[in-house]
Design a protein around this motif. Sequence first.
Motif, PDB file in Angstrom:
ATOM      1  N   SER A  59     -30.474  -7.420  18.327  1.00 57.42           N
ATOM      2  CA  SER A  59     -31.715  -6.835  18.826  1.00 57.42           C
ATOM      3  C   SER A  59     -32.698  -7.915  19.260  1.00 57.42           C
ATOM      4  CB  SER A  59     -32.343  -5.953  17.748  1.00 57.42           C
ATOM      5  OG  SER A  59     -33.632  -5.526  18.136  1.00 57.42           O
ATOM      6  N   ARG A  68     -26.842   4.936  23.086  1.00 60.94           N
ATOM      7  CA  ARG A  68     -26.230   5.249  21.802  1.00 60.94           C
ATOM      8  C   ARG A  68     -24.807   5.781  21.992  1.00 60.94           C
ATOM      9  NH1 ARG A  68     -28.417   7.700  16.415  1.00 60.94           N
ATOM     10  NH2 ARG A  68     -29.937   6.116  16.853  1.00 60.94           N
ATOM     11  N   SER A  83     -30.741  -0.025  17.757  1.00 63.90           N
ATOM     12  CA  SER A  83     -31.831   0.807  18.289  1.00 63.90           C
ATOM     13  C   SER A  83     -33.015   0.823  17.329  1.00 63.90           C
ATOM     14  CB  SER A  83     -31.342   2.236  18.545  1.00 63.90           C
ATOM     15  OG  SER A  83     -30.354   2.238  19.539  1.00 63.90           O
TER      16      SER A  83
END
Length: 187
Positions: free
Chosen positions: A17, A45, A82
């Motif tokens: 990330s 996703r 996410s």
Amino acid sequence: MAADTLIGLTLFTLGASLYMAPDLGAAPYDAIAPIITQRTKLSYRTARITQDVLFMVAAVIAGGPVGFGTIIVAFFTCPLISWWNDHVSNPMVKTIDDAIKPKEECNQNSAVMLLSHIGKRTYHTIYNTVQTTETMRNNMSEYSTSSQLKIVRRNMANSKEMDDSFVEQERLLQDELNKRIVKAKNK
């Protein structure tokens, strides 16, 4: 073993990330899902979980080892990336981006405070590391046993490594900030 898997997955997804959110590039494997997302109507996703599961199936077909960790990683990598993006990486990127905008375009209070805090914290850590190393070096003659000297030398080496690490981190932060300033000026 389960704890190692969860800790590893957490650190891996945080790292992914942190370098993907500010568009610093992506590893070939990590780039597949975003490319699919851009070219189709699939969500990130769905694309990422499908990708991970397909690679897991390919590993089974090829006779590779598939265990508990493989299954956990296949299904939870995307949701964790996410989550990190939403709660850590994107807010951090926004704060840094706001810090380099001209004053009339944004409220710099939070950005300046964040960058100031990071800079002060890094400076104080480096300063304390150097001071601790100097204190140990000056007091080495007071240690009488070889085990005490070994401990002091090991601590000094560790302090030097920490100092080098923080200096490098500060340099990387400064380089990234300079790049973003140039990029913002060129817009």
